[in-house]
Design a protein around this motif. Structure first.
Motif, PDB file in Angstrom:
ATOM      1  N   MET A  37      92.229  -4.257  88.483  1.00  0.00           N
ATOM      2  CA  MET A  37      93.117  -4.065  89.974  1.00  0.00           C
ATOM      3  C   MET A  37      94.190  -5.213  90.016  1.00  0.00           C
ATOM      4  O   MET A  37      95.398  -4.932  90.421  1.00  0.00           O
ATOM      5  N   GLN A  38      93.777  -6.532  89.914  1.00  0.00           N
ATOM      6  CA  GLN A  38      94.608  -7.652  90.116  1.00  0.00           C
ATOM      7  C   GLN A  38      95.693  -7.597  89.172  1.00  0.00           C
ATOM      8  O   GLN A  38      96.660  -8.309  89.185  1.00  0.00           O
ATOM      9  N   ALA A  39      95.345  -7.315  87.946  1.00  0.00           N
ATOM     10  CA  ALA A  39      96.196  -7.132  86.766  1.00  0.00           C
ATOM     11  C   ALA A  39      97.398  -6.140  86.703  1.00  0.00           C
ATOM     12  O   ALA A  39      98.251  -6.060  85.778  1.00  0.00           O
ATOM     13  N   LEU A  40      97.075  -5.314  87.792  1.00  0.00           N
ATOM     14  CA  LEU A  40      98.032  -3.976  87.865  1.00  0.00           C
ATOM     15  C   LEU A  40      99.303  -4.171  88.141  1.00  0.00           C
ATOM     16  O   LEU A  40      99.515  -5.260  89.045  1.00  0.00           O
ATOM     17  N   PRO A  41     100.368  -3.635  87.822  1.00  0.00           N
ATOM     18  CA  PRO A  41     101.695  -3.740  88.510  1.00  0.00           C
ATOM     19  C   PRO A  41     101.496  -3.494  90.031  1.00  0.00           C
ATOM     20  O   PRO A  41     100.840  -2.594  90.329  1.00  0.00           O
TER      21      PRO A  41
END
Lengths: 160, 199
Positions: B137-141
């Motif tokens: 989630m944190q790495a999602l655009p």
């Protein structure tokens, strides 16, 4: 798989949703996607998961269960169509009977006779005189005069 | 098609003999049911046993489900009754109806943080899954993260999300799907280690 995502969010219309459920029935990967997406949602909402092996055990238990076959609910659309057809047949019957009754009613016959008499009103006096002197097998009465007298009176009223 | 209609469709398919449709209902509600049961039963293994029994009872009772109530209300009622019977059989105090009625079950939202109902090894797995989901989630655009957050946590419709994000509904649908698929891709090796052991 995008439609599975939209389906679980309740964002497909009824037709698309039914199609998607049919596809799920024949494609295990779609069901797996549905399950994984639900897992993701539950984790994001911090809902606890059941332990490893829960699904395997449940699937085994379900496989051992006889397949349920509930009696299908009666098709409402079909029932509505049948009701509409019988209602239409009933209304058509009532209209037919009404039509026949109207055109066979003495009053409507009189109305029709009135039209003829009006078209041929020059014969009225002659017909009255004819009925007065004509030989009749039946008992003489005033009835045969009624229509003609009536027509003569109506014509007189119109000419005034 | 709304949530209740989706459940009704799945129930009707299951009633016609489609076990996969019932599995989809299990996938959807197993964690909610587990969370509910864990209010009465502390032991994680017992919660699983009771949850399984409740699902089997629900499956057997499917022919009598007429859709008068929502499926999950009906399921939760079965779950609570199963839990009561279980606790009585074990000589423990069963919850009373006033402690938890079906109306409460319908609106049941546990305020607690993640409550583990797992054995130690399953708990580890649970933590790995949670960590993977959160890291991905944190790495999602940002636009994907916002879209899935508004949907899954805030529970907004695509239309509302489209208004907030000032984009077409089709874009919202695509963003939510891409977010889910990105997380699912990261989860698959984890889930694949014990294939389908956890939905």
């Amino acid at each position: 798989m995008e439609r599975i995502s939209a389906l679980m969010d309740g964002e497909l219309d009824d037709g698309e949703a039914v199609q998607e459920f049919k596809r799920c029935g024949g494609d295990a990967t779609l069901v797996e996607g549905w399950a994984t997406y639900h897992l993701i949602g539950d984790v994001l909402r911090q809902e606890a998961a059941l332990g490893t092996g829960f699904n395997d055990r449940l699937r085994e238990a379900l496989a051992a269960e006889p397949t349920v076959l509930a009696p299908r609910p009666r098709n409402l659309q079909r029932r509505a169509r049948l009701f509409a057809l019988s209602a239409a047949a009933g209304i058509a019957g009532v209209l037919a009977v009404g039509w026949l009754a109207y055109f066979n009613h003495p009053a409507s016959l009189d109305a029709g006779a009135g039209q003829v008499a009006e078209a041929d009103s020059s014969m009225n006096e002659y017909l009255v005189a004819h009925h007065e002197y004509a030989d009749s097998a039946s008992m003489p009465s005033v009835t045969p005069y009624v229509r003609y007298v009536n027509e003569i009176r109506r014509e007189g009223a119109m000419s005034r | 098609m709304g949530d209740r209609e989706i459940d009704q469709q799945l129930v009707e398919r299951a009633q016609r003999g489609d076990k996969r449709a019932f599995e989809m209902l299990v996938a959807k509600y197993q964690r909610k049911l587990g969370r509910l049961l864990s209010r009465f039963i502390r032991d994680s293994a017992e919660v699983e046993d009771v949850a399984q029994e409740a699902f089997i009872k629900a499956y057997r009772a499917l022919p009598s489900f007429r859709g008068d109530s929502a499926f999950y209300t009906w399921l939760y009622r079965i779950g609570i009754n199963t839990a009561k019977n279980y606790l009585v059989a074990m000589g423990r105090r069963a919850p009373t109806t006033t402690e938890f009625d079906s109306e409460e079950a319908e609106n049941f939202e546990d305020g607690d943080q993640l409550r583990d109902v797992n054995t130690p090894e399953a708990e580890l797995m649970s933590k790995q899954i949670a960590a993977t989901v959160n890291e991905t989630m944190q790495a999602l655009p940002e636009e994907l993260r916002t879209a899935i957050t508004l949907r899954e946590i805030e529970g907004l419709s695509y239309e509302d999300i489209a208004t907030i994000m000032n984009c077409p509904i089709g874009t919202v649908r695509s963003r939510i799907f891409r977010a889910r698929e990105t997380i699912a891709e990261r989860l698959r090796p984890l889930l694949g280690t014990s294939k389908d052991k956890r939905w």
